[in-house]
Design an enzyme around this catalytic site. Structure first.
Site, PDB file in Angstrom:
ATOM      1  N   HIS A  67      -6.635  -2.053   0.814  1.00 31.45           N
ATOM      2  CA  HIS A  67      -5.380  -1.712   1.494  1.00 31.45           C
ATOM      3  C   HIS A  67      -4.210  -1.725   0.498  1.00 31.45           C
ATOM      4  O   HIS A  67      -3.420  -0.776   0.437  1.00 31.45           O
ATOM      5  CB  HIS A  67      -5.136  -2.714   2.632  1.00 31.45           C
ATOM      6  CG  HIS A  67      -3.862  -2.500   3.375  1.00 31.45           C
ATOM      7  ND1 HIS A  67      -3.824  -1.873   4.591  1.00 31.45           N
ATOM      8  CD2 HIS A  67      -2.580  -2.823   3.072  1.00 31.45           C
ATOM      9  CE1 HIS A  67      -2.567  -1.825   5.009  1.00 31.45           C
ATOM     10  NE2 HIS A  67      -1.795  -2.390   4.099  1.00 31.45           N
ATOM     11  N   GLU A  68      -4.113  -2.792  -0.287  1.00 32.97           N
ATOM     12  CA  GLU A  68      -3.018  -2.907  -1.248  1.00 32.97           C
ATOM     13  C   GLU A  68      -3.146  -1.874  -2.367  1.00 32.97           C
ATOM     14  O   GLU A  68      -2.139  -1.365  -2.858  1.00 32.97           O
ATOM     15  CB  GLU A  68      -2.941  -4.330  -1.815  1.00 32.97           C
ATOM     16  CG  GLU A  68      -2.692  -5.415  -0.779  1.00 32.97           C
ATOM     17  CD  GLU A  68      -1.521  -5.146   0.155  1.00 32.97           C
ATOM     18  OE1 GLU A  68      -0.500  -4.577  -0.287  1.00 32.97           O
ATOM     19  OE2 GLU A  68      -1.628  -5.503   1.341  1.00 32.97           O
ATOM     20  N   HIS A  71      -1.533   1.353  -1.296  1.00 28.06           N
ATOM     21  CA  HIS A  71      -0.085   1.334  -1.566  1.00 28.06           C
ATOM     22  C   HIS A  71       0.168   1.606  -3.048  1.00 28.06           C
ATOM     23  O   HIS A  71       1.025   2.423  -3.409  1.00 28.06           O
ATOM     24  CB  HIS A  71       0.514  -0.039  -1.222  1.00 28.06           C
ATOM     25  CG  HIS A  71       0.602  -0.356   0.224  1.00 28.06           C
ATOM     26  ND1 HIS A  71       1.362   0.358   1.110  1.00 28.06           N
ATOM     27  CD2 HIS A  71       0.037  -1.357   0.952  1.00 28.06           C
ATOM     28  CE1 HIS A  71       1.266  -0.174   2.314  1.00 28.06           C
ATOM     29  NE2 HIS A  71       0.451  -1.219   2.255  1.00 28.06           N
TER      30      HIS A  71
END
Length: 157
Positions: A67-68, A71
């Site tokens: 998920h990170e 980003h």
């Protein structure tokens, strides 16, 4: 798991799922409370909440890292890296990353015990229930402009 192993894991996941290197730092941040991880726009580092690894294991940790990294890679490419962006949602699906992490067990306890503050107007007796405190020296009754008085504080849950 220590920060060195976390860094190696993040670099490995970045190459495997994104076919791009991770060239910044990944580390555990013990101050994170309500989130599994955080991508820092200012220095491109990734912070991870170690409690998620301790409570839910490596599978949850890998999901948070993916998920990170979504980003991270989208931000560096100049694409939409925020949760609401189509690019971000598409890349999450592409790599099998979760949109949200599993809630921590104690976060449910905090949400369950809600406090409610009750204020009453001294002139017209209008009752106001609020979650946050009101500055009674600054705010007045919306109905008659009378003075507000804090009556009681309730806790639910």
């Amino acid at each position: 798991m220590d920060n060195k192993k976390l860094q190696e894991l993040v670099e490995e996941i970045s190459i495997t799922f994104f076919q791009r290197p991770f060239r910044h730092q990944a580390y555990f941040n013990p101050r994170l409370r309500s989130t599994g991880g955080r991508y820092l726009l200012s220095n491109h580092n990734i912070e991870i909440n170690k409690r998620y690894f301790e409570l839910f294991g490596e599978k949850e940790l890998i999901g948070i890292i993916k998920h990170e990294l979504c980003h991270y890679h989208l931000h560096l490419e100049g694409k939409g890296y925020q949760h609401r962006d189509a690019d971000f949602k598409y890349l999450l699906k592409e790599v099998g990353a979760p949109r949200f992490c599993t809630p921590l067990p104690d976060s449910k306890k905090r949400k369950a015990s809600k406090r409610i503050l009750v204020y009453i107007c001294g002139d017209c007796s209008q009752v106001y229930k609020r979650k946050r405190a009101i500055n009674t020296a600054k705010y007045v009754c919306g109905k008659c402009r009378g003075k507000l008085i804090k009556v009681k504080e309730l806790t639910e849950g």
